[in-house]
Design an enzyme around this catalytic site. Structure first.
Site, mmCIF file in Angstrom:
data_model
loop_
_atom_site.group_PDB
_atom_site.id
_atom_site.type_symbol
_atom_site.label_atom_id
_atom_site.label_comp_id
_atom_site.label_asym_id
_atom_site.label_seq_id
_atom_site.Cartn_x
_atom_site.Cartn_y
_atom_site.Cartn_z
ATOM 1 N N LEU A 107 45.298 33.399 -3.771
ATOM 2 C CA LEU A 107 45.537 33.833 -2.410
ATOM 3 C C LEU A 107 44.382 34.722 -1.985
ATOM 4 O O LEU A 107 44.069 35.707 -2.655
ATOM 5 C CB LEU A 107 46.866 34.590 -2.314
ATOM 6 C CG LEU A 107 48.096 33.847 -2.855
ATOM 7 C CD1 LEU A 107 49.340 34.716 -2.710
ATOM 8 C CD2 LEU A 107 48.285 32.499 -2.165
ATOM 9 N N CYS A 108 43.741 34.360 -0.896
ATOM 10 C CA CYS A 108 42.632 35.144 -0.355
ATOM 11 C C CYS A 108 41.549 35.352 -1.412
ATOM 12 O O CYS A 108 41.075 34.396 -2.020
ATOM 13 C CB CYS A 108 43.168 36.471 0.196
ATOM 14 S SG CYS A 108 42.011 37.379 1.250
ATOM 15 N N THR A 109 41.182 36.599 -1.691
ATOM 16 C CA THR A 109 40.084 36.873 -2.619
ATOM 17 C C THR A 109 40.467 36.691 -4.082
ATOM 18 O O THR A 109 39.633 36.885 -4.967
ATOM 19 C CB THR A 109 39.554 38.304 -2.408
ATOM 20 O OG1 THR A 109 40.657 39.219 -2.427
ATOM 21 C CG2 THR A 109 38.832 38.418 -1.074
#
Length: 328
Positions: A107-109
């Protein structure tokens, strides 16, 4: 590969410095079955080496990282600082889980953890648009796509920034339980089950150069004349250089050709007008130098990935009319 079992285990990696939004999203979505889910759901596990600070919260895992290795699905939430190397034990556990047959999603970074584990090599990936260039530079064997909300390589999935964690989570539920259940979860969250377009529509207009750069005056001049039919020759003449040399300067500074940069600025201006005025698409096409609504719609969808009307519905400021003095 493992198949969806009666109790499909979803392990949330809680190690290192994490952001609380993505961890909370995953725990909420996978930890709470909808009423329509008559069969098995997910057994959600928090897996980490010990208590961890997640934003302003302290989280104590239920299990160690060894349990993550045997999970059916592993989810890696966002890292708080992409410049900080992820914990080696987390990287090893994520790699081992994938080798054992787990489906791994970031998720994301969190994509930087997957990159460190070698899971992005030869695969399509994404992360928050503000970090896609760094992800690509750090893991050159990955095919980083800065525009999409999420990628699905089968056993390796990645999502873009923040709210895209919801999109990827709903996608996983769709894969496991079908559209009806995914739609039910989306209704509970009060979000669409599938969003059109990609994260390009959320990217802020970048500041291309510093004020003292050799191209700064030219770019400012162009931005004041986006409604005019400018050409590369016009721009080169203004910069007192040749079109060929101007092209080299643009590529070195912006990574784009002069025409690509000009088109991007026209689309960004169109985004602003769609958000802040009641002007028709036809009027905006003229104001941004696109000429016709057909051209604007084609170029806008190519750059932003959604049509102008869809973008306006999503981002229109209801308090902003087409007021006098507003830039057009």
């Amino acid at each position: 590969m493992r198949t969806l079992s009666d109790m499909h285990t979803v392990a949330l990696a809680t190690a290192g410095h994490l952001l609380h939004f993505e961890l909370g999203v995953a725990y909420e979505i996978f930890g709470n079955p909808p009423l329509e889910a008559s069969g098995s759901w997910y057994d959600v596990l928090l897996c980490g080496p010990g208590p961890v600070q997640v934003g302003p919260f302290s989280v104590e895992p239920d299990h160690g990282l060894d349990r993550l290795v045997s999970a059916d699905t592993v989810i890696v939430p966002a890292c708080a600082d992409v410049d900080e190397p992820p914990p080696p034990e987390l990287v090893d556990a994520v790699r081992a889980a994938h080798e054992a047959g787990a489906r791994v999603a970031s998720l994301c970074t969190g994509a930087f953890v997957l990159g460190a584990a070698g899971l992005l090599d030869g695969r399509r990936a994404t992360t928050h648009w503000g970090h896609t260039a760094e992800l690509s530079a750090r893991y050159p064997l990955a095919e980083v796509d800065p525009d999409v909300l999420y990628t699905d390589n089968g056993s390796v999935l990645t999502s873009a920034g923040k709210a895209a964690a919801v999109d990827l989570s709903l996608h996983l539920i769709h894969l496991d339980h079908g559209a009806a259940i995914a739609n039910s979860v989306a209704r509970r969250l009060v979000v669409p089950p599938h969003r059109s377009g990609g994260q390009a529509q959320f990217v802020a207009t970048p500041v291309e150069v510093n004020g003292d750069h050799r191209l700064a005056q030219l770019l400012a001049w162009v931005l004041e004349r986006l409604d005019e039919p400018l050409t590369v020759t016009d721009m080169a003449r203004r910069a007192n250089t040749s079109p060929r040399h101007l092209g080299r300067q643009f590529r070195s500074v912006t990574g784009q050709t002069p025409l690509q940069w000009l088109l991007t600025q026209r689309v960004r201006r169109a985004q602003e007008l769609l958000e802040t005025t009641d002007q028709s698409v036809e009027s905006i096409a003229v104001a941004t130098g696109m000429g016709t609504a057909t051209t604007l719609r084609r170029q806008f969808k190519r750059v932003v990935a959604v049509p102008p009307d869809t973008y306006r519905r999503a981002f229109r400021d209801p308090s902003a009319g087409d007021v006098p003095g507003r830039r057009r």
